[in-house]
Motif scaffolding. Structure first.
Motif, PDB file in Angstrom:
ATOM      1  N   PHE A 145       0.832  -1.198   0.000  1.00 61.44           N
ATOM      2  CA  PHE A 145       0.000   0.000   0.000  1.00 61.44           C
ATOM      3  C   PHE A 145       0.879   1.265   0.000  1.00 61.44           C
ATOM      4  CE2 PHE A 145      -1.749   3.472   2.548  1.00 61.44           C
ATOM      5  CZ  PHE A 145      -2.829   3.829   1.753  1.00 61.44           C
ATOM      6  N   PHE A 146       1.841   1.314   0.916  1.00 58.76           N
ATOM      7  CA  PHE A 146       2.682   2.522   1.003  1.00 58.76           C
ATOM      8  C   PHE A 146       3.564   2.669  -0.235  1.00 58.76           C
ATOM      9  CE2 PHE A 146       1.713   1.996   5.577  1.00 58.76           C
ATOM     10  CZ  PHE A 146       1.124   3.233   5.770  1.00 58.76           C
ATOM     11  N   HIS A 147       4.090   1.556  -0.721  1.00 60.49           N
ATOM     12  CA  HIS A 147       4.966   1.623  -1.898  1.00 60.49           C
ATOM     13  C   HIS A 147       4.192   2.133  -3.121  1.00 60.49           C
ATOM     14  CE1 HIS A 147       8.306   0.400  -4.529  1.00 60.49           C
ATOM     15  NE2 HIS A 147       7.365   0.020  -5.377  1.00 60.49           N
ATOM     16  N   TYR A 148       3.101   1.461  -3.445  1.00 60.13           N
ATOM     17  CA  TYR A 148       2.405   1.829  -4.685  1.00 60.13           C
ATOM     18  C   TYR A 148       1.710   3.190  -4.580  1.00 60.13           C
ATOM     19  CZ  TYR A 148       3.676  -2.611  -6.619  1.00 60.13           C
ATOM     20  OH  TYR A 148       4.430  -3.659  -7.102  1.00 60.13           O
ATOM     21  N   THR A 149       1.276   3.564  -3.360  1.00 55.85           N
ATOM     22  CA  THR A 149       0.639   4.878  -3.215  1.00 55.85           C
ATOM     23  C   THR A 149       1.653   5.997  -3.427  1.00 55.85           C
ATOM     24  OG1 THR A 149      -0.928   3.988  -1.637  1.00 55.85           O
ATOM     25  CG2 THR A 149      -0.698   6.379  -1.665  1.00 55.85           C
ATOM     26  N   PHE A 150       2.813   5.884  -2.784  1.00 58.48           N
ATOM     27  CA  PHE A 150       3.755   7.012  -2.813  1.00 58.48           C
ATOM     28  C   PHE A 150       4.801   6.938  -3.922  1.00 58.48           C
ATOM     29  CE2 PHE A 150       1.819   7.369   1.297  1.00 58.48           C
ATOM     30  CZ  PHE A 150       1.638   8.735   1.421  1.00 58.48           C
ATOM     31  N   PHE A 155       1.149   5.781  -7.511  1.00 62.89           N
ATOM     32  CA  PHE A 155      -0.160   6.421  -7.654  1.00 62.89           C
ATOM     33  C   PHE A 155      -0.101   7.952  -7.525  1.00 62.89           C
ATOM     34  CE2 PHE A 155      -4.153   8.006  -5.838  1.00 62.89           C
ATOM     35  CZ  PHE A 155      -4.965   7.787  -6.947  1.00 62.89           C
ATOM     36  N   LEU A 156       0.404   8.453  -6.419  1.00 62.42           N
ATOM     37  CA  LEU A 156       0.419   9.918  -6.226  1.00 62.42           C
ATOM     38  C   LEU A 156       1.310  10.627  -7.254  1.00 62.42           C
ATOM     39  CD1 LEU A 156       0.309  10.154  -2.334  1.00 62.42           C
ATOM     40  CD2 LEU A 156      -1.478  10.743  -3.943  1.00 62.42           C
ATOM     41  N   TRP A 204       6.449  13.462  -5.024  1.00 60.34           N
ATOM     42  CA  TRP A 204       5.599  12.890  -3.975  1.00 60.34           C
ATOM     43  C   TRP A 204       6.322  11.756  -3.243  1.00 60.34           C
ATOM     44  CZ3 TRP A 204       1.265  14.029  -1.378  1.00 60.34           C
ATOM     45  CH2 TRP A 204       0.529  15.117  -1.839  1.00 60.34           C
TER      46      TRP A 204
END
Ligand code: SF4
Length: 255
Positions: free
Chosen positions: A81-86, A89-90, A99
């Motif tokens: 979650f943290f890897h792909y979000t930051f 994705f962002l 980001w």
């Protein structure tokens, strides 16, 4: 299945080595000569596509390990979650790679101080580096950030790193000195930025090259196969060293 994983491991190692060799060549070459040209756009598109493919393979590995090892699911879900979000994705949603600074705070990088980084991302990065990481460490020890959040050492060690199993205990001397030297380097870099603002550009460029060499090229190409999944964490990472200092302070305080 073991044979397939060995083949995948060998393929990924060659793939990762090739990506970083091209990226390194790009850093060394003077790309200002082709700035804004079709050639530069092609190189950038090629590197971005290759990186996206690598991330897709990492996602497949994470799903495979989630199915195979149910007891690791929570950790795998959290780091993914943290890897792909930051990392994906962002930056893609806002068309702004800075980001990444949020979960790559000082002393991991100087991205929070880069002129390209927005004030919001800088503020979030400083908040994570100087408040969230110490709080997580005080509450849950090293596994707080390094086990469930870090998009670098935690994520890659759970995906790519799990394919390798070298003997333990290699390069112990490096483990003793390199993290503290790297932390010192980042502390001097931070002090320089504040004391001599005009030095920001050269300091940031030097730090970028150091980060690329240590945490990407050496970690994924040499460290993981030679030392193991957490080689960057144990033998180099300045943020991991800082977390160790916080834990030592906590123990002394309790004692
Ligand atoms: S030691 Fe560094 S790279 Fe490893 S998980 Fe911790 S912060 Fe991330």
């Amino acid at each position: 299945m073991k044979k397939s994983l060995t083949s995948l491991r060998n393929f990924l190692w060659v793939f990762v080595t090739a990506i970083f060799a091209v990226d390194f060549a790009k850093i060394l070459m003077d790309t200002s000569l082709i700035a804004g040209s079709m050639h530069q756009q092609m190189i950038n598109t090629f590197l971005r596509s290759i990186f996206a493919l690598f991330e897709l393979i990492m996602a497949c590995l994470i799903i495979y390990f989630m199915i195979k090892y149910p007891e690791r699911r929570l950790r795998l879900l959290s780091v993914s979650f943290f890897h792909y979000t930051f990392i994906l994705f962002l930056p893609i949603a806002f068309k702004d790679f800075t980001w990444m600074a949020v979960l790559y705070p000082w002393p991991q990088t100087l991205l929070a101080f880069d002129p390209k980084t927005s004030w919001l991302v800088s503020a979030l990065s400083l908040f994570v580096g100087f408040v969230v990481v110490p709080l997580l460490t005080f509450r849950w020890g090293k596994k707080g950030f390094c086990g469930y959040v870090c998009p670098h050492g935690a994520f890659y060690s759970e995906a790519y790193g799990r394919l390798f199993s070298p003997p333990a205990g290699r390069l112990k001397w490096l483990r003793t000195y390199l993290p503290r030297l790297y932390f010192l380097f980042m502390a001097v870099a931070l002090a320089l930025i504040f004391l001599v603002p005009s030095a920001l550009d050269p300091v940031r460029q030097t730090q970028k090259v150091a980060f690329f060499l240590a945490s990407q090229m050496l970690y994924l190409v040499v460290g993981v196969p030679l030392v193991g999944a957490r080689s960057y964490c144990t033998h180099c990472c300045p943020l991991g060293y800082e977390i160790g200092l916080i834990l030592r302070y906590k123990q002394n305080d309790n004692g």
